[in-house]
Every structure is written in structure tokens, then in C-alpha cells.
Design a protein around this motif. Sequence first.
Motif, short mmCIF file in Angstrom:
data_model
loop_
_atom_site.label_atom_id
_atom_site.label_comp_id
_atom_site.label_asym_id
_atom_site.label_seq_id
_atom_site.Cartn_x
_atom_site.Cartn_y
_atom_site.Cartn_z
N GLY A 321 -2.93 2.53 -6.46
CA GLY A 321 -3.54 2.97 -7.72
C GLY A 321 -3.25 2.04 -8.88
O GLY A 321 -3.82 2.18 -9.96
N LEU A 355 -7.92 6.81 -9.08
CA LEU A 355 -7.13 7.75 -9.89
C LEU A 355 -7.93 8.87 -10.55
O LEU A 355 -7.39 9.96 -10.79
CB LEU A 355 -6.39 6.97 -10.99
CG LEU A 355 -5.46 5.85 -10.52
CD1 LEU A 355 -5.01 5.00 -11.69
CD2 LEU A 355 -4.24 6.43 -9.80
N LYS A 358 -7.67 12.84 -10.15
CA LYS A 358 -6.69 13.15 -9.09
C LYS A 358 -5.36 13.63 -9.69
O LYS A 358 -4.94 13.19 -10.76
CB LYS A 358 -6.41 11.90 -8.26
CG LYS A 358 -7.60 11.41 -7.47
CD LYS A 358 -7.85 12.30 -6.28
CE LYS A 358 -8.80 11.72 -5.26
NZ LYS A 358 -9.96 11.05 -5.78
N ILE A 360 -1.69 13.05 -9.26
CA ILE A 360 -1.00 11.94 -8.60
C ILE A 360 0.53 12.04 -8.69
O ILE A 360 1.08 12.51 -9.70
CB ILE A 360 -1.45 10.54 -9.11
CG1 ILE A 360 -1.19 10.39 -10.61
CG2 ILE A 360 -2.92 10.31 -8.83
CD1 ILE A 360 -1.50 9.00 -11.10
N LEU A 380 -2.23 5.49 -17.03
CA LEU A 380 -2.78 6.29 -15.94
C LEU A 380 -3.64 7.43 -16.48
O LEU A 380 -4.66 7.80 -15.90
CB LEU A 380 -1.65 6.85 -15.06
CG LEU A 380 -0.87 5.79 -14.27
CD1 LEU A 380 0.39 6.37 -13.65
CD2 LEU A 380 -1.74 5.16 -13.18
N ALA A 385 -6.40 10.09 -14.61
CA ALA A 385 -5.57 10.93 -13.73
C ALA A 385 -5.52 12.36 -14.28
O ALA A 385 -5.36 12.56 -15.49
CB ALA A 385 -4.16 10.35 -13.65
N ILE A 388 0.06 13.90 -13.67
CA ILE A 388 0.94 12.78 -13.32
C ILE A 388 2.36 13.31 -13.07
O ILE A 388 3.01 13.83 -14.00
CB ILE A 388 0.96 11.72 -14.44
CG1 ILE A 388 -0.46 11.16 -14.64
CG2 ILE A 388 1.93 10.58 -14.10
CD1 ILE A 388 -0.62 10.30 -15.86
#
Length: 475
Positions: A321, A355, A358, A360, A380, A385, A388
Motif C-alpha cells: 500500500g 487503500l 479499506k 487497514i 493514508l 483509507a 487506520i
Amino acid sequence: MFINNKNLLSGTMDQLKECCGVFGIFGDSKAAEKTYLGLYALQHRGQESAGIAASNGKAITLYKDMGLVCTVFSNPDILSGLKGSSAIGHNRYSTTGLSGLINAQPILIQFKGGQIAAAHNGNLVNALQLRKLMEEDGSIFQTTSDSEIVLHLIARSKKSSIEDMVIDALNRIEGAYCFIFLTPSKLIAVRDPYGFRPLCLGKDGNSHIVASESCALDIIDAQYIRSIDPGEVLIIDRNGIQSKQLPQKRRRAFCIFEYIYFSRPDSMIFGEKVDKTRRKLGKKLAEESPCEADIVIAVPDSANTAALGYAQASGIRFEIGLIRNHYIGRTFIDPDQNERDLDVKIKFNPVTGVLRGKRIVVVEDSIVRGTTLKKLVRLLRTAGAAEIHVRVSSPPVKFPCFYGIDISSRGELIASSSDVESICKHIGADSLAYLSVEGMLDAVPERKLHCTACFTGNYPTAVPENFCKEQFSAI
Ligand code: 5GP
Ligand code: MG
């Protein structure tokens, strides 16, 4: 740059930190070329300066300069000028403080026994104290590095053979060291009695090789023989190889951070594969701190192997990623631009297709000041994302290191003054978990043999008095 006293930069004594890569070879007609390749493989252990000292049996020639191995030795005439069948090499680690050619290694001196060159990986804890005593006694130092002190001690020794002089000198030294010495006719390799830093022995036909990590043997097709024992002194000359032991008996204290971050995963260190241990760290982390998520990604490259372990143990898919740019070098960043996280953007770019939307898990090998992750989490989020969850494959770094990992000079260790919840807030993640000290020790081959001081504060040596008062009061 060929060395004379005029082209040495001046420096001060405020920085005595060295974490480096060392290599030595005896009995090979291509000694300098092979040392160059060995240093290439050990480049991750130090990027500030590189050097090679070679002996033709009568005299030692030295070449060292600032920069990466490929830059320092970019002119083929330099390597061909380093003649002889034995050589030692050194990569110096870039620290924030004092740098410069003055402290590049190997260090070459001339003393009553002739020439001797030294390459050191580690950090000597009683260096300042010894240096002060010697300076009061009239000694003149050419460098500001702790490594030179050992050469002074060798020169002062009353013993008759060079190996006894080395043993005599090292008897007065406390701390972390792997030393490789080269005289015109011998190579001497020593690992300190605690065994803080790794050093291994290899063989290629009739030549013997010593190196910080086994990846330096692979590159020259040499065979890995074994890890050099703590306190072991190897003397290699035309009669073969001889092993002696330093008289000091100490507890074992292999640096656990070598497994977590410093060494290459394709290396053997302390007699164990780094990849295997690093994967175990990731697996333990997944067992201790599971997470509901769609994908696992690593902060490349240092957390790749632990992230694979996490993915395997959790059953969550591993994805790439973040892409890391490997061609950064020294970059000038305008402080205004840096507010936009330019330093992190230069190094990492998110793969948005992987990403977006998602949940993650981001596996990182360590948090020191927390600056990398703070900026990465922002990056991110911008990449889309949905959640996280940061998982760290080592415990919180709370204490400075005196043994060669550049943890004390990094300024604030975020975990020394903040708990996990506040660190999570600081970096802006949805959740944060570190591996426990117990979990970390379960992942290494023999738990009692390791130094965990940066996580636990249990220092295997006396802590240097003048070093840490204020750093400790902040903890
Ligand atoms: P922070 O940004 O929290 O200060 O540092 C953590 C990051 O630095 C992690 O990505 C970790 O891989 C990396 N790191 C850990 N130890 C060292 C080290 O000794 N030297 C360098 N250059 N990076 C390190
Ligand atoms: Mg990293």
C-alpha cells in the motif's frame, strides 16, 4: 580523498555515536574489490562515510571519504590503488550530530609496532573518561570518535605481540564493539564480551572473511562459518586462524534492535536468520493485538517482514500500500514546504487503488519520535483509507541506547513521556498497539541473551554518568 592531516574537518566531542558496518578479508588477491562488495551489502548499516584499508604484507594503504560506498569508490583507480591480499572496510552510520571526514573509518596510525588500521562498530561507554585521562597525560587525538581511544591504548601497551597488545587495550574498554584491526601481516577481529553487535566468520577457498552480517559473505560467494563468540579474538595470518578469549566475563547482551530494525532480513546475525525472527515478531503482534481489517500493509522496507508475519498469523491479506523511493540522498527541504509533510512524501507514496475505502492494519517496526507515523497516517487518510490501525512490531522505545543504535541523539523518545493512548492520538490513528516485551522475547532464539535496554531500561553495563542525567529526568 587520500588522507593527510590537512583535509580532516574539525569537530567536537559532543557526539560519540557510531553504528556501522564492518568487513575484513585475509588471503585473497582481490581483497580490496571484495571489501568494496562487502561494504556494498552492508550499506544499510551506515551511509555517512565509507573506507577501505588494504595491506600488501609490508604496508597499509587507506582510502576513505564521505558518502555512499558507490560514490566514495566510483573511480576504479582508487580500488586498484589499494593493493594487497588483506583488507578491512567500514561504513559509518549517519547521526544528526558531528559528522565529517575526521571521523570516517578505518583509522590508520603508526606506532612503535608499525602501522595498524581499525574499523569499529559499536559504542564505548567509558570512552570520554579514558580520553580525558589520556589527554591530561599529553595524548593528542586526531578524531573525535571513541574508536581512536583503543588505538591509543594499543600503542601504550607494554605487551610484546600485537594480539596481546590488542587484548590488553580491550581489557580497559567497556561497551559495545566489534573491532577489525589490520596490520601489514595480520587481521584481528574482536567481538565484545557482551556480544552487543553481530560479527560473523566466513571462508572462501583459503581466504577468511569477517563481517557484521552474513549478507556481506553472500555477495562475494563466501561460505558462512559461524557467529564470532562474545569476547572472542580471532587472529588471522598466513599461518591460518587462531582463536583467543578476552579475560572479562560478562552476561550476554545481543542487541534485540538488530532483529527488529537494523539488520537485513536476508542476513544471519547472532547465529540466527533475521527473516525468521522478524516474521515471528509480526506473528506475535497479530496474536497479542488482533484487528478487524481488510488488508495488512507495511511501512517499507524495514517493516515488510514483520507485516508478512502479521498477515500470515491473522489471515488478513497482505498488500503493498506504500511505495518507497530508494533514491533520496540528502534532500534540502524548505521548512515551509515541510508543513505539507514533504519529507515523508519524498520517501513514501500511497497506492490509492489498494487503500481506498479499506480498513487497514499498518505494521511499523518501531516508533521513536512518532514523526514518521504522524505524517504517514495523514497521507493514508488522504489516499482514502477508511480506518487506520497501527501495529508496532517492538515495544515502546523509552530509554536511550549507549551501545551504538542512534536512539539517544534522536531527541525525544515519544514513549518516554506519553502512554499508548496519547501516542495514538498524536499520530491520528484509529487504534495503536505495540508488541509486549514478553512477546518480543518469545520471538528471539534465547530470551536471556539479549539487551532490551531501549525498551526496559535494564542496561547491561554501568550507565555513563555524564551521559544521561537530564535524559533520565525527562523519563
Ligand atoms: P520516528 O519517526 O518515530 O522517529 O522513527 C521511526 C521510524 O524510524 C521507523 O520507520 C523505523 O523503521 C525507523 N528507524 C528505527 N530505528 C532507526 C535507526 O536507528 N535509524 C534510522 N535511520 N531509522 C530508524
Ligand atoms: Mg522504517
